[in-house]
Design a protein around this motif. Structure first.
Motif, PDB file in Angstrom:
ATOM      1  N   LYS A 128      25.042   8.763  65.958  1.00  0.00           N
ATOM      2  CA  LYS A 128      26.227   8.074  66.452  1.00  0.00           C
ATOM      3  C   LYS A 128      25.884   7.340  67.752  1.00  0.00           C
ATOM      4  CE  LYS A 128      31.082   8.906  67.390  1.00  0.00           C
ATOM      5  NZ  LYS A 128      31.300   8.990  68.836  1.00  0.00           N
ATOM      6  N   LYS A 129      25.159   8.010  68.626  1.00  0.00           N
ATOM      7  CA  LYS A 129      24.804   7.402  69.898  1.00  0.00           C
ATOM      8  C   LYS A 129      23.844   6.236  69.681  1.00  0.00           C
ATOM      9  CE  LYS A 129      24.337  10.109  73.561  1.00  0.00           C
ATOM     10  NZ  LYS A 129      23.693  11.096  74.427  1.00  0.00           N
ATOM     11  N   TYR A 130      22.846   6.460  68.838  1.00  0.00           N
ATOM     12  CA  TYR A 130      21.864   5.399  68.568  1.00  0.00           C
ATOM     13  C   TYR A 130      22.559   4.163  68.014  1.00  0.00           C
ATOM     14  CZ  TYR A 130      17.990   2.876  66.472  1.00  0.00           C
ATOM     15  OH  TYR A 130      17.100   1.896  66.127  1.00  0.00           O
ATOM     16  N   ARG A 138      25.881  -2.289  70.569  1.00  0.00           N
ATOM     17  CA  ARG A 138      26.258  -2.889  71.842  1.00  0.00           C
ATOM     18  C   ARG A 138      25.203  -3.832  72.388  1.00  0.00           C
ATOM     19  NH1 ARG A 138      28.699   2.029  75.277  1.00  0.00           N
ATOM     20  NH2 ARG A 138      29.976   2.646  73.518  1.00  0.00           N
ATOM     21  N   TYR A 139      23.938  -3.463  72.208  1.00  0.00           N
ATOM     22  CA  TYR A 139      22.898  -4.209  72.919  1.00  0.00           C
ATOM     23  C   TYR A 139      21.942  -4.995  72.026  1.00  0.00           C
ATOM     24  CZ  TYR A 139      24.354  -1.588  77.004  1.00  0.00           C
ATOM     25  OH  TYR A 139      25.076  -1.070  78.031  1.00  0.00           O
ATOM     26  N   TYR A 140      21.922  -4.721  70.737  1.00  0.00           N
ATOM     27  CA  TYR A 140      20.870  -5.336  69.937  1.00  0.00           C
ATOM     28  C   TYR A 140      21.346  -6.216  68.789  1.00  0.00           C
ATOM     29  CZ  TYR A 140      17.854  -2.282  72.575  1.00  0.00           C
ATOM     30  OH  TYR A 140      17.196  -1.657  73.605  1.00  0.00           O
ATOM     31  N   ASP A 184      12.957   1.435  76.278  1.00  0.00           N
ATOM     32  CA  ASP A 184      13.886   0.727  75.412  1.00  0.00           C
ATOM     33  C   ASP A 184      14.412   1.697  74.352  1.00  0.00           C
ATOM     34  OD1 ASP A 184      15.255  -1.315  73.997  1.00  0.00           O
ATOM     35  OD2 ASP A 184      13.856  -2.760  74.824  1.00  0.00           O
ATOM     36  N   LEU A 185      15.375   1.223  73.572  1.00  0.00           N
ATOM     37  CA  LEU A 185      16.066   2.113  72.627  1.00  0.00           C
ATOM     38  C   LEU A 185      15.138   2.744  71.599  1.00  0.00           C
ATOM     39  CD1 LEU A 185      18.907   3.123  71.780  1.00  0.00           C
ATOM     40  CD2 LEU A 185      19.041   1.183  70.257  1.00  0.00           C
ATOM     41  N   LYS A 202      23.213  12.338  67.455  1.00  0.00           N
ATOM     42  CA  LYS A 202      22.090  11.448  67.755  1.00  0.00           C
ATOM     43  C   LYS A 202      22.291  10.097  67.097  1.00  0.00           C
ATOM     44  CE  LYS A 202      18.163  14.564  68.299  1.00  0.00           C
ATOM     45  NZ  LYS A 202      17.009  15.090  67.564  1.00  0.00           N
ATOM     46  N   GLU A 259      17.978   9.169  78.849  1.00  0.00           N
ATOM     47  CA  GLU A 259      17.637  10.280  77.955  1.00  0.00           C
ATOM     48  C   GLU A 259      16.323   9.970  77.251  1.00  0.00           C
ATOM     49  OE1 GLU A 259      20.849  10.795  75.199  1.00  0.00           O
ATOM     50  OE2 GLU A 259      21.886  12.212  76.497  1.00  0.00           O
ATOM     51  N   TYR A 318      29.222   7.247  76.739  1.00  0.00           N
ATOM     52  CA  TYR A 318      29.223   6.022  75.927  1.00  0.00           C
ATOM     53  C   TYR A 318      30.424   5.940  74.984  1.00  0.00           C
ATOM     54  CZ  TYR A 318      27.869   8.336  71.596  1.00  0.00           C
ATOM     55  OH  TYR A 318      27.868   9.103  70.487  1.00  0.00           O
ATOM     56  N   ALA A 319      30.996   7.091  74.637  1.00  0.00           N
ATOM     57  CA  ALA A 319      32.083   7.090  73.657  1.00  0.00           C
ATOM     58  C   ALA A 319      33.462   6.895  74.301  1.00  0.00           C
ATOM     59  CB  ALA A 319      32.050   8.397  72.875  1.00  0.00           C
ATOM     60  N   GLU A 373      13.351   9.341  69.895  1.00  0.00           N
ATOM     61  CA  GLU A 373      14.678   9.907  69.643  1.00  0.00           C
ATOM     62  C   GLU A 373      14.853  11.094  70.571  1.00  0.00           C
ATOM     63  OE1 GLU A 373      16.010  11.151  65.693  1.00  0.00           O
ATOM     64  OE2 GLU A 373      14.760   9.533  64.926  1.00  0.00           O
ATOM     65  N   PRO A 374      15.692  10.966  71.589  1.00  0.00           N
ATOM     66  CA  PRO A 374      15.812  12.082  72.533  1.00  0.00           C
ATOM     67  C   PRO A 374      16.360  13.354  71.888  1.00  0.00           C
ATOM     68  CG  PRO A 374      17.374  10.334  73.060  1.00  0.00           C
ATOM     69  CD  PRO A 374      16.515   9.821  71.969  1.00  0.00           C
ATOM     70  N   ARG A 375      15.852  14.495  72.347  1.00  0.00           N
ATOM     71  CA  ARG A 375      16.314  15.774  71.814  1.00  0.00           C
ATOM     72  C   ARG A 375      17.670  16.135  72.420  1.00  0.00           C
ATOM     73  NH1 ARG A 375      11.289  18.938  73.982  1.00  0.00           N
ATOM     74  NH2 ARG A 375      10.470  16.912  73.467  1.00  0.00           N
ATOM     75  N   MET A 420      24.581   2.295  70.661  1.00  0.00           N
ATOM     76  CA  MET A 420      23.714   1.524  71.559  1.00  0.00           C
ATOM     77  C   MET A 420      23.191   0.282  70.846  1.00  0.00           C
ATOM     78  SD  MET A 420      23.625   2.830  74.426  1.00  0.00           S
ATOM     79  CE  MET A 420      25.232   3.547  74.246  1.00  0.00           C
ATOM     80  N   GLU A 433      23.956  18.084  65.350  1.00  0.00           N
ATOM     81  CA  GLU A 433      23.002  17.476  66.265  1.00  0.00           C
ATOM     82  C   GLU A 433      22.572  16.106  65.760  1.00  0.00           C
ATOM     83  OE1 GLU A 433      19.240  19.491  67.380  1.00  0.00           O
ATOM     84  OE2 GLU A 433      20.565  21.067  68.147  1.00  0.00           O
ATOM     85  N   LYS A 435      15.841   1.453  80.620  1.00  0.00           N
ATOM     86  CA  LYS A 435      15.740   0.023  80.946  1.00  0.00           C
ATOM     87  C   LYS A 435      16.991  -0.468  81.666  1.00  0.00           C
ATOM     88  CE  LYS A 435      17.697  -2.036  76.855  1.00  0.00           C
ATOM     89  NZ  LYS A 435      17.798  -3.320  76.192  1.00  0.00           N
ATOM     90  N   GLN A 436      18.121   0.130  81.376  1.00  0.00           N
ATOM     91  CA  GLN A 436      19.337  -0.226  82.085  1.00  0.00           C
ATOM     92  C   GLN A 436      20.351   0.897  81.926  1.00  0.00           C
ATOM     93  OE1 GLN A 436      19.873  -3.716  79.510  1.00  0.00           O
ATOM     94  NE2 GLN A 436      21.992  -3.132  79.299  1.00  0.00           N
ATOM     95  N   ALA A 437      21.364   0.900  82.800  1.00  0.00           N
ATOM     96  CA  ALA A 437      22.416   1.906  82.661  1.00  0.00           C
ATOM     97  C   ALA A 437      23.567   1.255  81.914  1.00  0.00           C
ATOM     98  CB  ALA A 437      22.871   2.373  84.032  1.00  0.00           C
ATOM     99  N   ILE A 438      24.279   2.062  81.122  1.00  0.00           N
ATOM    100  CA  ILE A 438      25.331   1.465  80.304  1.00  0.00           C
ATOM    101  C   ILE A 438      26.607   1.209  81.109  1.00  0.00           C
ATOM    102  CG2 ILE A 438      24.437   2.380  78.144  1.00  0.00           C
ATOM    103  CD1 ILE A 438      26.745   4.448  78.275  1.00  0.00           C
ATOM    104  N   PRO A 453      22.237   6.932  78.183  1.00  0.00           N
ATOM    105  CA  PRO A 453      21.422   7.085  76.967  1.00  0.00           C
ATOM    106  C   PRO A 453      19.979   6.588  77.117  1.00  0.00           C
ATOM    107  CG  PRO A 453      23.589   6.275  76.394  1.00  0.00           C
ATOM    108  CD  PRO A 453      23.534   6.302  77.886  1.00  0.00           C
ATOM    109  N   PHE A 454      19.766   5.508  77.847  1.00  0.00           N
ATOM    110  CA  PHE A 454      18.405   5.005  78.009  1.00  0.00           C
ATOM    111  C   PHE A 454      17.571   5.942  78.896  1.00  0.00           C
ATOM    112  CE2 PHE A 454      20.709   1.099  76.873  1.00  0.00           C
ATOM    113  CZ  PHE A 454      19.958   0.734  75.762  1.00  0.00           C
TER     114      PHE A 454
END
Lengths: 253, 84
Positions: free
Chosen positions: B71-73, B79-81, A182-183, B69, A41, A14-15, A187-189, B76, B65, A122-125, A38-39
């Protein structure tokens, strides 16, 4: 207890700044950092939590793609998935692989592995299709809960809180079912180094689309991939009157 | 340095190197900084001080860690919300 199948996709990280190929056939992927969508994950995390709450007996991760997809599967295994299935799709077939094919593969695997719940992002980035979960549910003729922001197991099935335009919707489904994450679902580990190492010992099965009897002939042709329009540069106005004049001109006031 | 402590320090270093691969300013930037910090304290012999440093290292890992987390959140979400 339910058996859970999660779909994971290897996408450009994503970065990373995405570059379009000069011939407009796609984006540059060579030598670019990739990671798990990310989704997906979030989907993996939800499945692993179900297992930790003893609501799921086994969690299986599936990825369709070239050999490198196994790295993504390792990450899923490191997060707590029990075993992985790599559906090898390489070269030109991978370039034209579409949600409909992935959905067929997931549907076939769900039946073969006798799973009760399919969770995908829900979707791929990368392609932002947002179709796989819905299509998988359709192929299996199972109920679906897309855009889940909360998932609860009840005696007879699931209660899924869905994110919809301007609010939340709660649906109750029976099992088996298909859910897309959905997002805000969780919170994924982080896949830690020791867990990545341990994941190398977990089973990873390799199959091909042909083994599963899925035809990968593309249904859609990508005509051209282009950069989004560049943002117009702003300008500095000398005084308030010019600013108001400009705003009026643009129809903002 | 005692053996368990030595192992703990090595583990810290390895874990951080692994995490550095996702560092926003690049792996090399992270690796150089990390190396410098570890070298700076490499002469330490007091077990108590080493213990505190290891604790600090573990804390830093948790922080990195959390940073990743978040940064990614945020990426996203932006970008999407965000509708603005």
């Amino acid at each position: 207890m339910a058996r859970v199948l999660v779909g994971v996709k290897r996408v450009i990280d994503y970065a990373v700044k995405i570059r379009v190929k000069p011939d407009k056939s796609g984006v540059v992927t060579d030598g670019v950092k990739h990671s798990m969508n990310p989704f997906d994950e979030i989907a993996v995390e939800e499945a692993v939590r179900l297992k930790e709450k003893k609501l799921a007996s086994e969690v299986i991760a599936v990825s369709c793609g070239p050999t490198q997809s196994q790295e993504t599967l390792r990450t899923a295994l490191a997060m707590g998935v029990d075993r992985a299935i790599h559906v090898e799709v390489a070269g030109a077939e991978y370039e034209s692989l579409q949600p409909i094919h992935v959905a067929k593969i997931l549907a076939k695997l769900s039946q073969d592995e006798k799973v009760d719940l399919v969770i995908v992002g829900k979707q791929a980035i990368d392609d932002d299709s947002n179709q796989t979960a819905q299509m998988t549910a359709a192929f299996l003729d199972w109920p679906q809960g897309a855009f889940a922001s909360k998932l609860e197991k009840t005696d007879s099935g699931l209660t899924v809180t869905r994110e919809i335009d301007g609010g939340l919707e709660v649906v109750k489904t029976k099992l088996p079912a298909v859910v897309s994450a959905d997002l805000r679902l969780n919170e994924p580990r982080y896949a830690t180094l020791p867990n990545i190492m341990k994941a190398k010992k977990k089973p990873l099965k390799k199959v091909t689309a042909k083994d599963l009897g899925v035809d990968l002939t593309p249904r859609i042709k990508v005509v051209s991939v282009e950069d989004p329009p560049v943002r117009q540069a702003g300008s500095i106005v000398p005084d308030v009157d010019t600013l108001i004049a400009k705003l009026k001109e643009g129809g903002h006031i | 340095m005692s053996l368990p402590q030595r192992r703990a320090v090595l583990n810290l270093y390895k874990t951080m190197l692994y995490m550095g691969r996702d560092w926003p300013q690049g792996y090399d930037f992270f690796r150089h900084r990390l190396h410098k910090v570890f070298i700076k304290n490499s002469e330490e012999t007091d077990p108590e001080k080493i213990r505190i440093m290891i604790k600090r290292g573990e804390f830093v890992i948790k922080e990195i860690e959390a940073l990743y987390k978040l940064k990614k959140y945020r990426a996203m979400k932006r970008r999407y919300y965000d509708e603005s």
